[in-house]
Write a protein that holds these residues in place. Structure first.
Motif, short mmCIF file in Angstrom:
data_model
loop_
_atom_site.label_atom_id
_atom_site.label_comp_id
_atom_site.label_asym_id
_atom_site.label_seq_id
_atom_site.Cartn_x
_atom_site.Cartn_y
_atom_site.Cartn_z
N LEU A 1 37.61 29.68 45.61
CA LEU A 1 38.76 29.33 44.78
C LEU A 1 38.48 29.46 43.28
N PRO A 2 37.34 28.96 42.77
CA PRO A 2 37.05 29.15 41.34
C PRO A 2 36.95 30.63 40.95
N ASN A 3 36.32 31.45 41.81
CA ASN A 3 36.18 32.88 41.50
C ASN A 3 37.54 33.60 41.52
N MET A 4 38.40 33.21 42.46
CA MET A 4 39.73 33.80 42.53
C MET A 4 40.53 33.45 41.28
N LYS A 5 40.43 32.21 40.83
CA LYS A 5 41.15 31.79 39.62
C LYS A 5 40.64 32.54 38.40
N GLU A 6 39.33 32.71 38.30
CA GLU A 6 38.75 33.42 37.16
C GLU A 6 39.17 34.89 37.17
N LEU A 7 39.23 35.48 38.35
CA LEU A 7 39.68 36.87 38.47
C LEU A 7 41.12 37.01 37.99
N GLN A 8 41.97 36.07 38.36
CA GLN A 8 43.37 36.11 37.92
C GLN A 8 43.49 35.93 36.41
N LYS A 9 42.64 35.09 35.84
CA LYS A 9 42.65 34.92 34.37
C LYS A 9 42.25 36.21 33.68
N THR A 10 41.25 36.89 34.22
CA THR A 10 40.81 38.17 33.65
C THR A 10 41.93 39.20 33.69
#
Length: 247
Positions: free
Chosen positions: A86-95
């Motif tokens: 979940l944290p990695n998915m959120k960071e990907l979306q922010k990028t």
């Protein structure tokens, strides 16, 4: 929660163990292999499953399975979901959001850098691949844009509904960049997956027109009107072809 109000209580990360044969002849042995997957519920008895890559984000095209198959073959991994995926998915979306913002501001170099950062996390990310391609075409880098085109044309995912606006923009930019053969192939590929989309047929007709293949352009316009008889743009295009005795 889903659009129809149902709680998607089985979303998350799951593992699945499979037994595989390793080696040949007398050295053959069976070993257990564990894979990790991101699971989303799309209906009461239907789930979409995508494997996690080495960066712990879901990637590739989804596979559909039933609730029974999910409960029988997969085990929930809530800790992995909350601490890694979940944290990695959120960071990907922010990028990706930063990349989109830069591109809208006309800063294609910064946008391309952010899209590329996203692709380092998920090389099959549709939004990231489209974004890089659009940045390259905006700068007139046709050769590099063609490499992105080749990657996208081989994927099923670009033509999903959620990416349709980027798909259309990419196709239009191919045509405007005078990459006419690529534009024709691109829209033809899309129509193989969405044959009843009159706007795709109209765009394919525009590409055929630019290629001076007027007969093919007319055929696509006529087909688009069979799908939507009130499609005014297609009527006007055919009237233009008639007036100029084309096709």
């Amino acid at each position: 929660m889903s659009e129809n109000g149902k709680i998607h209580d089985l979303n998350g990360v799951f593992s699945r163990q499979r037994i595989a044969k390793v080696g040949t002849g007398t050295t053959t042995r069976r070993v257990a292999q564990v894979g990790y997957y991101f699971v989303e519920q799309v209906d009461a008895d239907l789930f979409q499953v995508r494997p996690l890559n080495n960066n712990f984000v879901p990637t590739g095209d989804p596979e559909e399975i039933s609730r029974d198959d999910l409960l029988k073959e997969y085990n929930p991994e809530p800790e992995m979901y909350h601490k890694q995926v979940l944290p990695n998915m959120k960071e990907l979306q922010k990028t990706l959001a930063r990349a989109d913002r830069y591109r809208k501001q006309g800063n294609s170099f910064s946008a391309e850098m952010e899209y590329t950062n996203a692709l380092k996390v998920d090389e099959l990310n549709v939004r990231g691949n489209f974004g890089v391609g659009l940045c390259l075409m905006e700068r007139g880098e046709k050769e590099r844009a063609n490499d992105i085109f080749a990657r996208l044309i081989a994927m099923d995912a670009p033509f999903a509904g959620e990416h349709k606006h980027m798909f259309n923009e990419f196709g239009i930019n191919l045509r405007k960049s005078k990459m006419i053969p690529q534009a024709v192939e691109y829209y033809a590929r899309a129509l193989s997956l969405s044959p009843n989309d009159e706007h795709l047929r109209y765009n394919l007709a525009r590409a055929y027109f630019d290629a001076k293949e007027y007969g093919k352009a007319r055929k696509e316009l006529q087909t688009s009107l069979e799908t939507n008889p009130d499609f005014d743009e297609a009527k006007k295009f055919i009237a233009y072809l008639d007036k100029n005795k084309l096709g």
